[in-house]
Structure formats: C-alpha cells, structure tokens
Write a protein that holds these residues in place. Structure first.
Motif: not given
Length: 327
Positions: A10-15, A58-64
C-alpha cells in the motif's frame, strides 16, 4: 479456524522496514538489504510459504521506490510513488523468474556461459559475520578463490530452508461446571514445548474454541477446545444445561415419560406424542445460577433406530409406510 489476511503493498508501507533498513541508508546498504530480503522471500525458495509471493512483491516495490530519487521523494512527501512509475508493465504478471536471472535483469548484469561455475562478485554484498566465520572454517584460504587480478569472489550464504505450510493445532481442555461458570486460570504446555498461561472467559460452554494466534509452528494458530461435561451426560453452556435424550421411534410417536439427570438430581420428564428429533423440552430453573440469574435445562430429543430389525418390525414399518401413503 480464521487466517490472517495476506499482506499487500500500500502507499503507507514503510519501505525501509520492508528491506530491514534504517531510514536514510546509503545505496550500498539499500542494495545489500534488497538482496537479502529478495532471497529470503523469492517464491522459488519458499515453495510452501503461502505469503512469500506477496512479501516478495513488497520487497521489489520497496527497492523500486527507494532506488528512484523521484519516487523516493514522492513517497517521503506522503504522495503515491506509483504515479511516477510510467507505463512499465508488471514484472510478475506472467510469473516469477529464477532468483539469479531476476537479479541479473534488475542490476543490468550480463549473463555469461560460465556464470554457474564462476559467480560474478557483488561489491555491495557483505555476508553476516557468522556466515564469514563458518565459510572460512570450511573453505581453503581466500587466495584460492580469486578470479582475475585483485578480484575476490564472495559467496552468498545458503538460502533458508523452505517454510512449511502452516497448519492449525488443537488441544482439548476439560473444565468443571464451576470453572466454566466463573472462568479459571490455565497453565498449558503446547506441542513444541511452548508454555502458555491464560484465563478462560466466564460463562464458557462445552464445545467453545479459544484461539491462541500465531503460537503454532509456522505462525499458525493453536485452538483450545473446551469440554464441560459431567459423567451423566449433562453439558454446560453458560448458565444453561444441555442433555441429549435418545428415544425409540415408538416412544417419540406415542409419547412417554422418562427420567433424566439434572444438576439437582433425577427428575421425570413427559415427552409429548409426535415428537421429532431435534425438539427441545425445557426444564425451567434447573440450570446454573450466578447471583440472581438462573438458567434452564434443555433436553434435546434424538430418535434412534436399532441396528437391526426383526421380521415383525419390518412388517410393521412396511404397513406404516402404506398407511402414510394412503393419507
């Protein structure tokens, strides 16, 4: 048994937390954290883990987001970084690539025919201290693993073993009517050696299931099924007392008088004619009491046939069937 919903990005995820990093980590730490988490959650390495696929996304999105200055700035400003990703297609729309191929494509590395025999060094990867100690004890000196002038190969630690699919467990707990009425303290040792202490809720009943979330192996739930029964067949449900009364077809059809147990002794009960299975007969005031409140006893009728019928009984049932058809 209920499942915890699968986490989604989600937008609120702490990457930063997704990658196991502190906010503001530099590029090398970012890459190192991504590699560790990507290896940990890649679906090919966690075939039995039902949440690995979503965790990997989620890991991929956080790194991106964190590796792209514009998207990172948008995310840190509370905006949706997804609006800056352009028209790039979902990289996982058709499945997940092999872990090494995925890293090659992401970091722009060129595959070589001898990649499997001579892994490419990654200067941003720094194995844990415990891994370095175990590897140094099992390998020859590092000089024998040099690949070209001044280049030393660093081997990644082995991937974690696949996570077994979580399955809920259940334990039967017997309580007395008094313990179920007021609630009681339980000390239990669950399979695996985990010791738990809890209080049962007051006014509990036979067949209740108490959920201990996430304490079973693999993060599954452990359920405690309460059994509140007396040797005479009485079952407790809050202030009510339940009893199953078995009747023959003739007794149910013609009505009868039977003796049933209660908390205060045996009493005579009149069963009305034409009673069907599942009918409830109420004995008022013969349940449990708490203060000024007092429950009733409910007697549920169950019609039971003998395992075998003799010739005379078969003839009578056939005649009964004929009479029912004539009506």
């Amino acid at each position: 048994m209920s499942r915890t919903p699968t986490p989604t990005a989600t937008v609120g995820d702490d990457h930063w937390a997704v990658l196991g990093l502190s906010p503001g980590a530099d590029a090398a730490e970012l890459k190192r954290g991504f590699r560790a988490q990507a290896r940990r959650w890649h679906p090919d390495l966690n075939g039995n883990d039902p949440v690995a696929e979503e965790r990997f996304k989620r890991v991929n999105e956080a790194y991106a987001v964190l590796s792209d200055p514009r998207r990172r700035q948008a995310w840190e400003s509370g905006l949706d970084p997804g609006s800056l990703r352009g028209e790039r297609a979902d990289p996982f729309a058709t499945g997940f690539p092999e872990f090494d191929d995925y890293l090659d494509a992401l970091f722009g590395r060129q595959a070589r025919p001898d990649d499997r025999r001579s892994p490419e060094p990654d200067p941003a990867y720094d194995p844990p201290e415990s891994s370095r100690r175990s590897e140094s004890a099992q390998r020859p000196p590092a000089a024998q693993f040099r690949q070209g002038p001044g280049v030393e190969v660093t081997h990644a630690p082995p991937p974690p073993p696949p996570v077994q699919a979580a399955s809920d467990l259940e334990t039967l707990v017997e309580l007395s009517p008094e313990q179920a009425l007021d609630g009681t303290r339980l000390e239990l040792e669950l399979p695996g050696g985990l010791a738990v202490e809890l209080w049962t809720p007051p006014l509990a009943g036979d067949g209740w299931r108490l959920r201990l979330a996430g304490v079973a192996p693999g993060g599954a739930d452990h359920f405690l099924q309460l059994r509140v029964r007396r040797p005479d067949g009485l079952r407790i449900d809050g202030l009510r007392v339940l009893y199953d009364l078995e009747l023959s077809p003739a007794e149910a059809a013609l009505g009868c008088k039977v003796v049933v147990p209660t908390l205060e002794g045996r009493v005579q009960l009149t069963v009305p004619p034409c009673s069907s299975s599942g009918r409830l007969l109420r004995l008022r005031g013969l349940g449990l009491s708490q203060g000024e409140r007092r429950g009733d006893q409910l007697v549920e009728l169950r019609i039971v046939l003998p395992e075998q019928l003799n010739d005379s009984e078969v003839a009578l049932y056939r005649r009964l069937e004929e009479l029912s058809g004539d009506g």
